[in-house]
Design an enzyme around this catalytic site. Sequence first.
Site, PDB file in Angstrom:
ATOM      1  N   ASN A  26     -43.612  -9.804  19.607  1.00  0.00           N
ATOM      2  CA  ASN A  26     -43.932  -9.354  18.251  1.00  0.00           C
ATOM      3  C   ASN A  26     -45.165 -10.114  17.744  1.00  0.00           C
ATOM      4  O   ASN A  26     -45.075 -11.304  17.443  1.00  0.00           O
ATOM      5  CB  ASN A  26     -42.721  -9.596  17.346  1.00  0.00           C
ATOM      6  CG  ASN A  26     -42.931  -9.109  15.923  1.00  0.00           C
ATOM      7  OD1 ASN A  26     -44.054  -8.747  15.543  1.00  0.00           O
ATOM      8  ND2 ASN A  26     -41.883  -9.110  15.131  1.00  0.00           N
ATOM      9  N   CYS A  85     -44.976  -7.927   8.749  1.00  0.00           N
ATOM     10  CA  CYS A  85     -45.152  -6.996   9.883  1.00  0.00           C
ATOM     11  C   CYS A  85     -45.631  -5.614   9.462  1.00  0.00           C
ATOM     12  O   CYS A  85     -45.998  -4.807  10.319  1.00  0.00           O
ATOM     13  CB  CYS A  85     -43.858  -6.886  10.671  1.00  0.00           C
ATOM     14  SG  CYS A  85     -43.433  -8.429  11.486  1.00  0.00           S
ATOM     15  N   HIS A  87     -43.823  -0.455  15.242  1.00  0.00           N
ATOM     16  CA  HIS A  87     -43.921  -1.917  15.241  1.00  0.00           C
ATOM     17  C   HIS A  87     -43.060  -2.476  16.374  1.00  0.00           C
ATOM     18  O   HIS A  87     -41.950  -1.993  16.614  1.00  0.00           O
ATOM     19  CB  HIS A  87     -43.447  -2.458  13.887  1.00  0.00           C
ATOM     20  CG  HIS A  87     -43.394  -3.954  13.841  1.00  0.00           C
ATOM     21  ND1 HIS A  87     -44.468  -4.742  14.192  1.00  0.00           N
ATOM     22  CD2 HIS A  87     -42.383  -4.811  13.508  1.00  0.00           C
ATOM     23  CE1 HIS A  87     -44.121  -6.011  14.062  1.00  0.00           C
ATOM     24  NE2 HIS A  87     -42.868  -6.082  13.658  1.00  0.00           N
TER      25      HIS A  87
HETATM   26  O1  UT7 Z   1     -40.865  -8.019  12.865  1.00  0.00           O
HETATM   27  C1  UT7 Z   1     -40.160  -8.429  11.736  1.00  0.00           C
HETATM   28  C2  UT7 Z   1     -38.822  -7.883  11.737  1.00  0.00           C
HETATM   29  N1  UT7 Z   1     -37.984  -8.616  12.648  1.00  0.00           N
HETATM   30  C3  UT7 Z   1     -37.102  -7.952  13.352  1.00  0.00           C
HETATM   31  O2  UT7 Z   1     -37.053  -6.745  13.317  1.00  0.00           O
HETATM   32  C4  UT7 Z   1     -36.110  -8.759  14.184  1.00  0.00           C
HETATM   33  C5  UT7 Z   1     -34.723  -8.199  13.995  1.00  0.00           C
HETATM   34  N2  UT7 Z   1     -33.708  -8.949  14.685  1.00  0.00           N
HETATM   35  C6  UT7 Z   1     -33.579  -8.971  16.039  1.00  0.00           C
HETATM   36  O3  UT7 Z   1     -34.406  -8.434  16.738  1.00  0.00           O
HETATM   37  C7  UT7 Z   1     -32.345  -9.596  16.637  1.00  0.00           C
HETATM   38  O4  UT7 Z   1     -31.426  -9.869  15.613  1.00  0.00           O
HETATM   39  C8  UT7 Z   1     -32.612 -10.899  17.457  1.00  0.00           C
HETATM   40  C9  UT7 Z   1     -33.373 -10.559  18.713  1.00  0.00           C
HETATM   41  C10 UT7 Z   1     -33.404 -11.882  16.612  1.00  0.00           C
HETATM   42  C11 UT7 Z   1     -31.284 -11.528  17.863  1.00  0.00           C
HETATM   43  O5  UT7 Z   1     -30.497 -10.594  18.586  1.00  0.00           O
HETATM   44  P1  UT7 Z   1     -28.986 -10.305  18.171  1.00  0.00           P
HETATM   45  O6  UT7 Z   1     -28.486  -9.324  19.125  1.00  0.00           O
HETATM   46  O7  UT7 Z   1     -28.983  -9.945  16.716  1.00  0.00           O
HETATM   47  O8  UT7 Z   1     -28.309 -11.712  18.424  1.00  0.00           O
HETATM   48  P2  UT7 Z   1     -27.469 -12.605  17.419  1.00  0.00           P
HETATM   49  O9  UT7 Z   1     -28.372 -13.278  16.447  1.00  0.00           O
HETATM   50  O10 UT7 Z   1     -26.345 -11.791  16.879  1.00  0.00           O
HETATM   51  O11 UT7 Z   1     -26.885 -13.659  18.406  1.00  0.00           O
HETATM   52  C12 UT7 Z   1     -25.921 -13.320  19.415  1.00  0.00           C
HETATM   53  C13 UT7 Z   1     -25.603 -14.572  20.223  1.00  0.00           C
HETATM   54  C14 UT7 Z   1     -25.296 -15.778  19.338  1.00  0.00           C
HETATM   55  O12 UT7 Z   1     -24.296 -16.554  19.998  1.00  0.00           O
HETATM   56  P3  UT7 Z   1     -22.771 -16.465  19.527  1.00  0.00           P
HETATM   57  O13 UT7 Z   1     -22.773 -16.826  18.079  1.00  0.00           O
HETATM   58  O14 UT7 Z   1     -22.371 -15.035  19.761  1.00  0.00           O
HETATM   59  O15 UT7 Z   1     -22.106 -17.442  20.416  1.00  0.00           O
HETATM   60  C15 UT7 Z   1     -26.599 -16.538  19.339  1.00  0.00           C
HETATM   61  O16 UT7 Z   1     -26.409 -17.922  19.142  1.00  0.00           O
HETATM   62  O17 UT7 Z   1     -26.750 -14.931  21.006  1.00  0.00           O
HETATM   63  C16 UT7 Z   1     -27.105 -16.283  20.740  1.00  0.00           C
HETATM   64  N3  UT7 Z   1     -28.554 -16.405  20.836  1.00  0.00           N
HETATM   65  C17 UT7 Z   1     -29.195 -16.617  21.997  1.00  0.00           C
HETATM   66  N4  UT7 Z   1     -28.743 -16.780  23.250  1.00  0.00           N
HETATM   67  C18 UT7 Z   1     -29.654 -16.957  24.215  1.00  0.00           C
HETATM   68  C19 UT7 Z   1     -29.481 -16.297  19.833  1.00  0.00           C
HETATM   69  N5  UT7 Z   1     -30.704 -16.457  20.351  1.00  0.00           N
HETATM   70  C20 UT7 Z   1     -30.551 -16.656  21.676  1.00  0.00           C
HETATM   71  C21 UT7 Z   1     -31.455 -16.852  22.732  1.00  0.00           C
HETATM   72  N6  UT7 Z   1     -30.960 -17.004  23.980  1.00  0.00           N
HETATM   73  N7  UT7 Z   1     -32.789 -16.899  22.540  1.00  0.00           N
END
Ligand code: UT7
Length: 331
Positions: A286, A116, A256
């Site tokens: 993204n 990225c 970004h």
């Molecule tokens: O460009 C390159 C660099 N990349 C980035 O900067 C991305 C950085 N990361 C992020 O933007 C975020 O971490 C994500 C958007 C990928 C995920 O958001 P988060 O707030 O970190 O969610 P999480 O991974 O902590 O997941 C929270 C909950 C989990 O459920 P439990 O374990 O709390 O029951 C996940 O299983 O949300 C669940 N979850 C979803 N639920 C509905 C994960 N993905 C989804 C989804 N829809 N698509």
Amino acid sequence: MNKTTAAITAVGGYVPEFVLSNKILETMVDTNDEWITSRTGIKERRVLKDSDKGTSYLAIKAAEDLMEKSGIDPAEIDLVILATATPDLPVAATGVYVATEIGAVNAFAYDLQAACSGFLYAMSTATAYIESGRYKKVLVIGADKMSSIIDYTDRTTCIIFGDGAGAVLFEPNDEGLGLQDEILRSDGSGREFLKISAGGSLIPATAQTVADKQHYVYQDGKTVFKFAVTNMADVSAKIMERNNLTNEDVNWLVPHQANRRIIDATASRMGLDDSKVLMNIQRYGNTTSATLPLLLNDFEKRFKKGDNLIFASFGGGFTWGSIYLKWAYNS
Ligand code: UT7
């Protein structure tokens, strides 16, 4: 005599027609519009549906848009740098094909891969060539067909990424406009957290790697998020400080587009109002190497000659950085 600086003198962009909305994603994986919008800020992204077209198609379209708008003759271009994480082929640089297809017959070309942050690093490379006096017209393209490396059964990644391309032309400037300063960083210990495991020299492709879905993007979102928030904000605040820029001096943040919450955290560290923060993540998601030039293309008409722009990015590798650039023209 003034030092020669490297300024952006033209921009272009392209996104494919097909809109993959949160509503459609709800029918593909266990997710919902509310979760995606509140956690990422994304409403829809674009996908290149034609199976016979790769990243070069997007890059060519963006370059053609730039040439049409600016009237530049492709034969005058000295160098084409294509930032991409999704080349058409593993070997035979995609930028070379793009340069030939757009008629840049007197240019040489190559690809630059820094996930990225690829476009940000390519801006630095183009500037170095121009400041040294070696080349006069450098076309920098950021393009990615992310849909070619995304597992559309994995809800943690398929909601984030989209396809697109943007292009800018760098030329010498004698008014002191263009790139002023940069802070570029990388940390290889981050490669475990955002990667494609197989298909490279470490784990070449086999029937097993395909069966194990090792050719798709894997991301430990939480860890990447943590590093992205801290590092993007740190370099952005630091580049303001060392150039004596207050929040009033900064006209635009060009960040970004990975997650709206990362962008908000960066803007808040810089003390910037929302009105100065460029965003199109809600429409494109993204697009990896394409996020920064697509922002320039979408918001070009708002920029005025002399405006202070701060670019910031964070990506796989890890790679990150910030660039301070003075805009060089009125549209
Ligand atoms: O460009 C390159 C660099 N990349 C980035 O900067 C991305 C950085 N990361 C992020 O933007 C975020 O971490 C994500 C958007 C990928 C995920 O958001 P988060 O707030 O970190 O969610 P999480 O991974 O902590 O997941 C929270 C909950 C989990 O459920 P439990 O374990 O709390 O029951 C996940 O299983 O949300 C669940 N979850 C979803 N639920 C509905 C994960 N993905 C989804 C989804 N829809 N698509």
